[in-house]
Design a protein around this motif. Sequence first.
Motif, PDB file in Angstrom:
ATOM      1  N   UNK A 129      47.698  -0.120 -17.095  1.00  0.00           N
ATOM      2  CA  UNK A 129      48.225  -1.469 -17.171  1.00  0.00           C
ATOM      3  C   UNK A 129      47.467  -2.527 -16.480  1.00  0.00           C
ATOM      4  N   UNK A 130      46.634  -3.134 -16.934  1.00  0.00           N
ATOM      5  CA  UNK A 130      45.623  -4.158 -16.212  1.00  0.00           C
ATOM      6  C   UNK A 130      46.030  -5.404 -16.684  1.00  0.00           C
ATOM      7  N   UNK A 131      45.224  -6.106 -16.937  1.00  0.00           N
ATOM      8  CA  UNK A 131      45.597  -7.649 -17.234  1.00  0.00           C
ATOM      9  C   UNK A 131      45.901  -7.209 -18.709  1.00  0.00           C
ATOM     10  N   UNK A 132      45.261  -6.373 -19.629  1.00  0.00           N
ATOM     11  CA  UNK A 132      46.022  -5.975 -20.813  1.00  0.00           C
ATOM     12  C   UNK A 132      46.164  -4.378 -20.638  1.00  0.00           C
ATOM     13  N   UNK A 133      46.911  -3.967 -21.603  1.00  0.00           N
ATOM     14  CA  UNK A 133      47.541  -2.613 -21.654  1.00  0.00           C
ATOM     15  C   UNK A 133      46.071  -1.480 -22.217  1.00  0.00           C
ATOM     16  N   UNK A 134      45.411  -0.933 -21.202  1.00  0.00           N
ATOM     17  CA  UNK A 134      44.008  -0.385 -21.785  1.00  0.00           C
ATOM     18  C   UNK A 134      44.264   1.113 -21.658  1.00  0.00           C
ATOM     19  N   UNK A 135      43.896   1.415 -23.035  1.00  0.00           N
ATOM     20  CA  UNK A 135      43.888   3.131 -23.126  1.00  0.00           C
ATOM     21  C   UNK A 135      42.877   3.735 -22.311  1.00  0.00           C
ATOM     22  N   UNK A 136      43.288   4.997 -21.977  1.00  0.00           N
ATOM     23  CA  UNK A 136      42.345   5.706 -21.125  1.00  0.00           C
ATOM     24  C   UNK A 136      41.862   7.097 -21.634  1.00  0.00           C
ATOM     25  N   UNK A 137      40.708   7.220 -22.010  1.00  0.00           N
ATOM     26  CA  UNK A 137      40.328   8.569 -22.416  1.00  0.00           C
ATOM     27  C   UNK A 137      41.083   9.273 -23.849  1.00  0.00           C
ATOM     28  N   UNK A 138      41.256   8.226 -24.699  1.00  0.00           N
ATOM     29  CA  UNK A 138      41.898   8.729 -25.722  1.00  0.00           C
ATOM     30  C   UNK A 138      40.631   9.148 -26.821  1.00  0.00           C
ATOM     31  N   UNK A 139      40.632  10.734 -27.064  1.00  0.00           N
ATOM     32  CA  UNK A 139      39.593  11.250 -27.734  1.00  0.00           C
ATOM     33  C   UNK A 139      40.108  11.694 -29.183  1.00  0.00           C
ATOM     34  N   UNK A 140      39.267  11.252 -30.067  1.00  0.00           N
ATOM     35  CA  UNK A 140      39.714  11.371 -31.469  1.00  0.00           C
ATOM     36  C   UNK A 140      38.468  12.104 -32.217  1.00  0.00           C
ATOM     37  N   UNK A 141      38.955  12.829 -33.446  1.00  0.00           N
ATOM     38  CA  UNK A 141      37.915  13.644 -34.080  1.00  0.00           C
ATOM     39  C   UNK A 141      37.980  12.928 -35.570  1.00  0.00           C
ATOM     40  N   UNK A 142      36.499  12.578 -35.919  1.00  0.00           N
ATOM     41  CA  UNK A 142      36.464  11.661 -37.226  1.00  0.00           C
ATOM     42  C   UNK A 142      35.674  12.656 -38.096  1.00  0.00           C
ATOM     43  N   UNK A 143      36.483  13.253 -39.229  1.00  0.00           N
ATOM     44  CA  UNK A 143      35.921  14.181 -40.257  1.00  0.00           C
ATOM     45  C   UNK A 143      35.589  13.561 -41.724  1.00  0.00           C
ATOM     46  N   UNK A 144      34.384  13.395 -42.251  1.00  0.00           N
ATOM     47  CA  UNK A 144      34.271  12.677 -43.405  1.00  0.00           C
ATOM     48  C   UNK A 144      35.103  13.484 -44.724  1.00  0.00           C
ATOM     49  N   UNK A 145      35.845  12.580 -45.326  1.00  0.00           N
ATOM     50  CA  UNK A 145      36.629  12.928 -46.407  1.00  0.00           C
ATOM     51  C   UNK A 145      35.910  13.662 -47.382  1.00  0.00           C
ATOM     52  N   UNK A 148      37.965   2.787 -41.572  1.00  0.00           N
ATOM     53  CA  UNK A 148      38.121   4.225 -41.242  1.00  0.00           C
ATOM     54  C   UNK A 148      38.735   5.234 -41.776  1.00  0.00           C
ATOM     55  N   UNK A 149      39.977   4.754 -42.255  1.00  0.00           N
ATOM     56  CA  UNK A 149      40.996   5.786 -42.875  1.00  0.00           C
ATOM     57  C   UNK A 149      40.362   6.267 -44.324  1.00  0.00           C
ATOM     58  N   UNK A 150      39.565   5.141 -45.001  1.00  0.00           N
ATOM     59  CA  UNK A 150      39.067   5.320 -46.148  1.00  0.00           C
ATOM     60  C   UNK A 150      37.892   6.539 -46.469  1.00  0.00           C
ATOM     61  N   UNK A 151      37.140   6.340 -45.160  1.00  0.00           N
ATOM     62  CA  UNK A 151      36.019   7.384 -45.068  1.00  0.00           C
ATOM     63  C   UNK A 151      36.183   8.820 -44.323  1.00  0.00           C
ATOM     64  N   UNK A 152      37.224   8.431 -43.471  1.00  0.00           N
ATOM     65  CA  UNK A 152      37.383   9.489 -42.379  1.00  0.00           C
ATOM     66  C   UNK A 152      38.874  10.239 -42.213  1.00  0.00           C
ATOM     67  N   UNK A 153      38.983  11.578 -42.024  1.00  0.00           N
ATOM     68  CA  UNK A 153      40.195  12.118 -41.600  1.00  0.00           C
ATOM     69  C   UNK A 153      40.127  12.236 -40.238  1.00  0.00           C
ATOM     70  N   UNK A 154      41.171  11.451 -39.571  1.00  0.00           N
ATOM     71  CA  UNK A 154      41.257  11.382 -38.078  1.00  0.00           C
ATOM     72  C   UNK A 154      42.321  12.391 -37.521  1.00  0.00           C
ATOM     73  N   UNK A 155      41.654  13.187 -36.635  1.00  0.00           N
ATOM     74  CA  UNK A 155      42.539  14.088 -35.874  1.00  0.00           C
ATOM     75  C   UNK A 155      42.485  13.980 -34.330  1.00  0.00           C
ATOM     76  N   UNK A 156      43.573  14.137 -33.625  1.00  0.00           N
ATOM     77  CA  UNK A 156      43.763  13.675 -32.173  1.00  0.00           C
ATOM     78  C   UNK A 156      43.438  15.004 -31.449  1.00  0.00           C
ATOM     79  N   UNK A 157      42.643  14.726 -30.259  1.00  0.00           N
ATOM     80  CA  UNK A 157      42.261  15.575 -29.351  1.00  0.00           C
ATOM     81  C   UNK A 157      43.087  15.908 -28.100  1.00  0.00           C
ATOM     82  N   UNK A 158      43.658  14.573 -27.769  1.00  0.00           N
ATOM     83  CA  UNK A 158      44.618  14.525 -26.673  1.00  0.00           C
ATOM     84  C   UNK A 158      46.079  14.966 -27.416  1.00  0.00           C
TER      85      UNK A 158
END
Length: 448
Positions: free
Chosen positions: A432-448, A415-425
């Motif tokens: 916290x269910x059986x595992x610690x589940x992320x909710x609504x994590x939004x990311x912007x992927x832009x080609x390098x 991912x990092x090789x191909x894209x610049x990653x920017x946070x939206x949140x």
Amino acid sequence: MSENRKYNYPNKLSILRFFLDAEGVRKNSIPYHKRYFDKLGDSFSLKIGKSKHLILSRDNEVAQYILQKNQKNYYKSKFQSVYLSKYLGKGLLTVDGEFWLKQRRLIQPAFHKQKMNQLVENMNDTIVAELDSLVTDQSVDVFPVMSQVAFNVVAKSLFQLSVSDEKLNRIKYIIEEVQNFLVKEIRLPHKAWWFSLSGQVEKHLELAEENNKIIQEIVEDRITSKEEINDLLNMLLETRYEDTGEGMSVKQLIDEIKILFIAGHETTANALTFTLYLLAENPELQQKVFEEITEIQSETIDVVEQLQKMTYINAVLNEAMRLYPPAWITDRENVEDDNLAGYNIKKGTLIGVSFYELHRNPKYWENPEKFLPERFLGEQKKQSMQYFYPFGAGPRMCIGAGFAIYEMCLTISNLVKKYTITSVNSEIQFNPLITLKPVGVKILFSKR
């Protein structure tokens, strides 16, 4: 220890406080746990009924004692041995005692580093293919994407190319449906009568049975074909019990495969989602990851050699799992009376260790809330590893830890090789269910 001897427990959480907070704890227990720890200390207790005690801890001494030093006296709780096994059968995750030891010894060689190295090319090809259709330059809810990647990596590592997408998608659907219902059963025990009466329990048991049949068909097709395919299924079929020289029964193999699917995909998807969020929030650290992978790939095209050189990417993953451990809590019950961290506890005490809180305990970590991958580099790493439990610890440490690290390193590097990653949140949310589940994590992927 004599039955008459006085038992003593850590500072008690009042039962009134517990009931007043119960609804909030059911929705998200982590803020409440932190409040209780800050008020009552690194371990606190709760008395349930006349004689049942519960201890919750973020103390490293407690974690080491129940998971390593005296692990033979601490079995998994009924939550895992009863609730989970109802749907997942009797595999490594849900059994204890002699049977667990027998299964662990049988399966362990299939997860040896040399065996994992044989799966790396296939793993990398699957990741590259999955990421090829990634949406760019617009907000992406990243957890479903990582969930699909992680599921397909497990599926293709287990069955390589011999299973249709239709069957794999059905397995994934059933696993998610059963897990979601299981969480409801655990969190709403007072509604057990309704779940049974309304047919929901029966419906999910039928789904679990359908899953068994799909996996059984896959296993029996492979046995009949006598094909030698370089995948986990083949490695599991080749394993033999020490005492009899026989392999696993098809039924046992099905149970172990279900565990590998569940333990192997959601926790990895969680960790990848949190890691991407943290890299998006820290562009200077993202740049370090990019520089490391660029340098490594200029030195070798061998994927196994590349993985061995990913020092900084490993540190980033470890620090992300410190802050957001996918398996965020574990529990045990003591088989016999014991002395735990200076407390005389009665057999059958339920002990929970919050890795989420232990990983943020200021007693062990400087600036615990800060994302600092250098904690897991050089000399600092030795110190950090003493208080770090992303895959548990002791004999029951996650058997697929090496597999998961390989998969996560390859996903992040691709991912990092191909894209610049920017946070939206601006803030991260999780459940916290059986595992610690992320909710609504939004990311912007832009080609390098």
